[in-house]
Structure formats: C-alpha cells, structure tokens
Design a protein around this motif. Structure first.
Motif, mmCIF file in Angstrom:
data_model
loop_
_atom_site.group_PDB
_atom_site.id
_atom_site.type_symbol
_atom_site.label_atom_id
_atom_site.label_comp_id
_atom_site.label_asym_id
_atom_site.label_seq_id
_atom_site.Cartn_x
_atom_site.Cartn_y
_atom_site.Cartn_z
ATOM 1 N N ALA B 39 -28.380 -10.038 7.737
ATOM 2 C CA ALA B 39 -27.448 -9.623 8.800
ATOM 3 C C ALA B 39 -27.701 -8.183 9.205
ATOM 4 O O ALA B 39 -27.679 -7.835 10.392
ATOM 5 C CB ALA B 39 -26.018 -9.787 8.295
ATOM 6 N N GLU B 40 -27.980 -7.349 8.206
ATOM 7 C CA GLU B 40 -28.234 -5.931 8.512
ATOM 8 C C GLU B 40 -29.522 -5.772 9.325
ATOM 9 O O GLU B 40 -29.577 -5.004 10.279
ATOM 10 C CB GLU B 40 -28.322 -5.132 7.211
ATOM 11 C CG GLU B 40 -28.379 -3.636 7.487
ATOM 12 C CD GLU B 40 -28.199 -2.804 6.235
ATOM 13 O OE1 GLU B 40 -27.614 -3.308 5.268
ATOM 14 O OE2 GLU B 40 -28.644 -1.649 6.253
ATOM 15 N N SER B 43 -28.867 -6.756 12.914
ATOM 16 C CA SER B 43 -28.162 -5.744 13.720
ATOM 17 C C SER B 43 -29.097 -4.572 14.045
ATOM 18 O O SER B 43 -29.078 -4.042 15.156
ATOM 19 C CB SER B 43 -26.897 -5.266 13.005
ATOM 20 O OG SER B 43 -27.228 -4.458 11.909
ATOM 21 N N MET B 44 -29.942 -4.213 13.088
ATOM 22 C CA MET B 44 -30.917 -3.142 13.342
ATOM 23 C C MET B 44 -31.899 -3.551 14.443
ATOM 24 O O MET B 44 -32.283 -2.749 15.284
ATOM 25 C CB MET B 44 -31.715 -2.845 12.057
ATOM 26 C CG MET B 44 -30.951 -2.066 11.028
ATOM 27 S SD MET B 44 -30.756 -0.337 11.527
ATOM 28 C CE MET B 44 -30.072 0.335 10.033
ATOM 29 N N ARG B 46 -31.317 -5.582 16.865
ATOM 30 C CA ARG B 46 -30.638 -5.542 18.166
ATOM 31 C C ARG B 46 -30.590 -4.102 18.699
ATOM 32 O O ARG B 46 -30.802 -3.850 19.870
ATOM 33 C CB ARG B 46 -29.224 -6.106 18.044
ATOM 34 C CG ARG B 46 -29.205 -7.617 18.031
ATOM 35 C CD ARG B 46 -27.774 -8.130 17.895
ATOM 36 N NE ARG B 46 -27.743 -9.565 17.994
ATOM 37 C CZ ARG B 46 -28.072 -10.403 17.006
ATOM 38 N NH1 ARG B 46 -28.450 -9.906 15.839
ATOM 39 N NH2 ARG B 46 -28.028 -11.706 17.178
#
Lengths: 201, 157
Positions: B39-40, B43-44, B46
């Motif tokens: 998930a991290e 997000s990075m 994106r």
C-alpha cells in the motif's frame, strides 16, 4: 519510434551546430537553444525560487553566462547538465544574497513518520489523490525545502538519472538517493496531513 | 534492522524507479507478501506519477525574445568594457614607458641641464617629479574631457 528517431537525431545535430556556432561567437545561435530549453529551464528555476519574475531574471542571466562561458563548456559533457548546473549556481547565488532562509537545512516537519503511516493512510491517500492530484502534489511540493524541491524536479520533471542529478548538484550519489527518499516521504506526509486536516474541519 | 524495515526504506526509491535490478526485485518480492508495504509503495507511485505530470508553468510572453536582446546587449557592454580596459592598459604602459625614458634622458642630461639652468641636483629632481605629476594630471583631465566626445562619435558611427 521510426518517426521520432530522425526528429531526435535532427534536434541533436542542430544543437551541436548551434553550440559550435556559439563557441565561435555567433550569438544568433542562442535563439534556437533558448527556444529549445525555455520551458524546462524556466520550470526548474521557478521550482527553486518560486517567484516568476525572479525565475525569468535568472533564466536570462543563465543565458548571458552561457554566452560568455561557452568556451569553458566541455563538449564531452551533456549540455543539459552543464546548463542546469549554471542555472542552479546562479539561483543559489541569488538566494544567498537576497533570502535569509537557509539553503541547506531541511525544514523540521515536527511530525512523526510512524504516526503518519497509520494503516488507513494509503486508502486516504488514494481518495485524496483521486481529485486534482497533480495540482495538490505541486502545491505540497512548494512547501518542501529547496534541496528536496530541486531533486524532485530534476528526477520527475526533467527525468534525469541519479548520476546526472549528482553532477548538477555536485553532491555524492548516496546523498542524491537519501534526498530523493526524504523528499518523497516528506511530500507524502504533507499530503496526508493536508487530507487529515481537511477531513477534520 | 529486519527485512521489512530495510524494504520500507527502499519504497520511495522504488517508486522513483532508481533502484538497481537486484534491489527492485527484493522490493517486488517483499510487497507480494506485505500488504502494508504494498500500500505504501502504491501511494508513493501515485505521488511519483503526479510529480511527472505537474502542470508546466508558463513563462511570460516574449521571454525568449527578451532574453536574446538582453544577452546581446550584455555581451556588447562587456566587449566594450574589455576594449576600454585594453586601451587603458595600453595607455598606462605607454605612459610608464615615456616616464622611464624621460627619467633616463633626465639622468643622462641632468648635469648639463642643471649647469645650464643653474640648478642643484635636488632642485632638478623636485622639478622632474613635479613635471611628471603635472603631466599625469593634465593627461587625465584631457582624457576626461575628450571621452564623452569619443563616445558620441562612436554612437553616431
């Protein structure tokens, strides 16, 4: 690919020709170079100094410096890197002279990274990034310290390799890596903070 | 530091696509198993994607043309300054050469001149220094007087 190759090749030959003419003192050769680099160089300077008027002044100073020092330019080096190094040095000189803010020290965020990495963070990020992502990221980037803004701009906007960035910033490769990592992490933390503040209001 | 923490430190660089093959593979393998890191990383990625698509700031109209004019004007001014510097250097060298020659000639004819003008050597030396100073001042004043006329003539030509 077949269509873009000749264009890229022509552009490269044209730039070589313009640089050779400029080295011989033909200032007319600058016209093509200025046009070619206008958008990228202006954007990079604006990322560094924020103010459009200052960025435009530094843009002009960069080309004056290029015209004057073109004989010092080593043709074996990539022109982009030399140009961006000149621009960066001028921008930093300007900021040392006119801005009290520290150029080298990152701003203390005052936030705990672990706190911000709560399990629901990525989901919140997705929701927030769904709308006007680029504009929000751009605005958040503006709040980062200069040393982080420049490394982000060179990597993501200019698409430069780490080695090229290290050459322009005149720092070791390991420092570029750590700045890039910190910049992205800080940027993400800022965005999460903004989102959380927005939802609690 | 366990593997999870090590990989976590690499996630930002993975999103920036600057890891080497082996590191990239390590991250890829880890995120298959670790939902938090996956998930991290997402997000990075994106954020990295958004950074690559930031709206391009537009410079004001005519920046390129203004830059060309400013470069031309600045280079002309610098060339002019270099010319002035060269002329001043040449004139200074000429002035020093004349002064040294005059000094040598003065020393050679000092006895004859002193005898002719009924002067002691000290009086002659003071006179010579005074002459040199006055000549320098007169030259400077003359240069100051004619400089604007020379510049005006150059502008007209």
């Amino acid at each position: 690919m077949l269509q873009t190759m000749p264009t890229a090749w022509r552009a490269s030959v044209s730039m070589e020709d313009e640089l050779t003419r400029l080295r011989k003192g033909d200032l007319e050769a600058l016209a093509g170079l200025i046009e070619q680099y206008q958008a990228r160089l202006y954007r990079y300077l604006l990322r560094l100094v924020h103010e459009p008027a200052t960025a435009e002044d530094l843009f002009q100073q960069t080309w004056i410096h290029v015209a004057e020092k073109i004989r010092n330019y080593d043709p074996k080096r990539i022109f982009d890197n030399w140009l961006f190094t000149v621009a960066r040095n001028l921008a930093f000189d300007h900021m040392r002279r006119y801005r009290p803010e520290s150029l080298d020290e990152p701003l203390p965020s005052g936030e705990s990274r672990l706190e911000l990495l709560a399990s629901d963070s990525p989901g919140a990020m997705e929701e927030m990034l769904g709308a006007e992502r680029a504009a929000l990221v751009g605005a958040a980037m503006e709040t980062l310290p200069l040393i982080f803004r420049e490394v982000l701009s060179l990597r993501f906007e200019e698409g430069m390799k780490l080695e090229e960035i290290a050459g322009i910033l005149q720092i070791p490769l390991s420092t570029v890596k750590s700045r890039l990592r910190r910049a992205l992490e800080d940027l993400r933390n800022i965005l999460i903070n903004q989102f959380e503040q927005g939802t609690t209001r | 530091m366990n593997q999870h923490d090590q990989i976590r430190d690499l996630l930002a660089l993975a999103a920036a696509q600057v890891l080497d093959g082996a590191e990239q593979a390590r991250v890829k393998n880890h995120v298959h198993e670790c939902a938090e890191c996956a998930a991290e990383l997402a997000s990075m990625q994106r954020i990295a994607g958004a950074l690559g698509n930031l709206p391009a700031p537009q410079p004001s109209l005519g920046l390129a043309a203004r830059t060309r004019l400013r470069v031309a004007s600045e280079m002309a001014a610098r060339a002019e300054r270099r010319r002035h510097h060269l002329v001043t250097t040449l004139l200074s060298c000429f002035g020093w050469a004349v002064m040294l020659l005059t000094l040598l000639a003065g020393r050679y004819f000092a006895d004859d001149l002193s005898r002719l003008l009924h002067l002691s050597y000290a009086q002659f030396a003071i006179g010579f220094i005074g002459y040199t100073l006055l000549a320098s001042l007169a030259s400077a004043a003359f240069a100051g007087l004619i400089a604007p006329h020379v510049q005006a003539a150059r502008r007209l030509s």
